[in-house]
Scaffold this motif. Structure first.
Motif, PDB file in Angstrom:
ATOM      1  N   TYR A  63      41.350  38.862  40.748  1.00 48.65           N
ATOM      2  CA  TYR A  63      42.514  39.732  40.884  1.00 48.65           C
ATOM      3  C   TYR A  63      43.256  39.450  42.196  1.00 48.65           C
ATOM      4  CZ  TYR A  63      45.233  43.994  41.608  1.00 48.65           C
ATOM      5  OH  TYR A  63      46.243  44.883  41.858  1.00 48.65           O
ATOM      6  N   ASP A  71      46.720  39.828  38.087  1.00 46.97           N
ATOM      7  CA  ASP A  71      47.468  40.525  37.036  1.00 46.97           C
ATOM      8  C   ASP A  71      48.775  39.804  36.725  1.00 46.97           C
ATOM      9  OD1 ASP A  71      48.463  41.314  39.548  1.00 46.97           O
ATOM     10  OD2 ASP A  71      49.020  43.311  38.848  1.00 46.97           O
ATOM     11  N   THR A  90      37.414  41.646  39.460  1.00 48.48           N
ATOM     12  CA  THR A  90      38.010  42.374  40.567  1.00 48.48           C
ATOM     13  C   THR A  90      36.943  43.048  41.415  1.00 48.48           C
ATOM     14  OG1 THR A  90      39.567  44.101  41.220  1.00 48.48           O
ATOM     15  CG2 THR A  90      38.433  44.415  39.120  1.00 48.48           C
ATOM     16  N   LEU A  95      42.786  50.237  40.299  1.00 48.07           N
ATOM     17  CA  LEU A  95      42.844  49.682  38.962  1.00 48.07           C
ATOM     18  C   LEU A  95      44.272  49.463  38.458  1.00 48.07           C
ATOM     19  CD1 LEU A  95      39.950  51.659  37.237  1.00 48.07           C
ATOM     20  CD2 LEU A  95      39.907  49.374  38.218  1.00 48.07           C
ATOM     21  N   VAL A  98      44.618  46.077  36.910  1.00 43.65           N
ATOM     22  CA  VAL A  98      43.901  46.021  35.639  1.00 43.65           C
ATOM     23  C   VAL A  98      44.752  46.694  34.560  1.00 43.65           C
ATOM     24  CG1 VAL A  98      41.840  46.750  34.394  1.00 43.65           C
ATOM     25  CG2 VAL A  98      41.640  45.917  36.734  1.00 43.65           C
ATOM     26  N   PHE A 110      37.590  43.421  31.944  1.00 43.02           N
ATOM     27  CA  PHE A 110      37.536  43.168  33.375  1.00 43.02           C
ATOM     28  C   PHE A 110      36.120  43.437  33.840  1.00 43.02           C
ATOM     29  CE2 PHE A 110      38.159  47.718  33.775  1.00 43.02           C
ATOM     30  CZ  PHE A 110      37.528  48.045  34.959  1.00 43.02           C
TER      31      PHE A 110
END
Length: 170
Positions: A63, A71, A90, A95, A98, A110
């Motif tokens: 991430y 992302d 991550t 989040l 995500v 994830f």
């Protein structure tokens, strides 16, 4: 049968080497394990495979990376290769990235860092199975669409023939 491609993306070379070693040992027989140290490099790899007619089966992306977060990479990848199964690693408790990947990149799973090797392997097995199942379904749908088009054309020809017979023309 062509080998699948698993692409791992992380700016930490230690993590990349560990992923390449682990995944190569488990999945290397049927898959090519590619690594990239940035989102930009990952997109280049995906483009190269795409030019050869190969879809990257699964991408595993970190991430937090400089220049392009995971992302953003997964969203950009989804635009180029929507069939690729996307997994994000991550270590962040936030989040938001995500959620963005789920909503805009069809994120498959994830995993939190540090990841457990067994969890990663199980997740990848499942992701590869999902990729192959989706590919099989797309192929079957295409075949059904072709059969439907052929049947429709034959039906239209018969309807035309019937209309000519009704009108008294051979």
């Amino acid at each position: 049968m062509n080998k699948g491609v698993i692409l791992c993306v992380d700016d930490d070379s230690t993590v990349l080497n560990a992923l390449r070693l682990l995944l190569g040992k488990i999945f290397g027989g049927e898959n090519i394990i590619e690594i990239a140290e940035s989102g930009e490099e990952a997109l280049e790899i995906v483009e190269e495979y795409g030019a050869e007619g190969t879809t990257v089966s699964v991408i595993v992306s970190d991430y937090i990376m400089p220049h392009m977060r995971g992302d953003a990479l997964l969203v950009a990848l989804h635009e180029r290769s929507p069939d690729t199964v996307k997994i994000m690693l991550t270590g962040q408790s936030d989040l938001e990235g995500v959620k963005k990947a789920i909503n805009h990149a069809n994120l498959y799973r994830f995993l939190e860092k540090p990841f457990n090797n067994a969890d990663l392997v199980l997740t990848l097995r499942s992701a590869l199975q999902a990729f192959h199942q989706e590919a099989k379904l797309r192929k079957e749908i295409l075949q059904l669409q072709q059969e439907l088009a052929a049947s429709t054309a034959a039906l239209q020809a018969k309807e035309h023939e019937l209309a000519q017979l009704r009108a008294g023309r051979p």
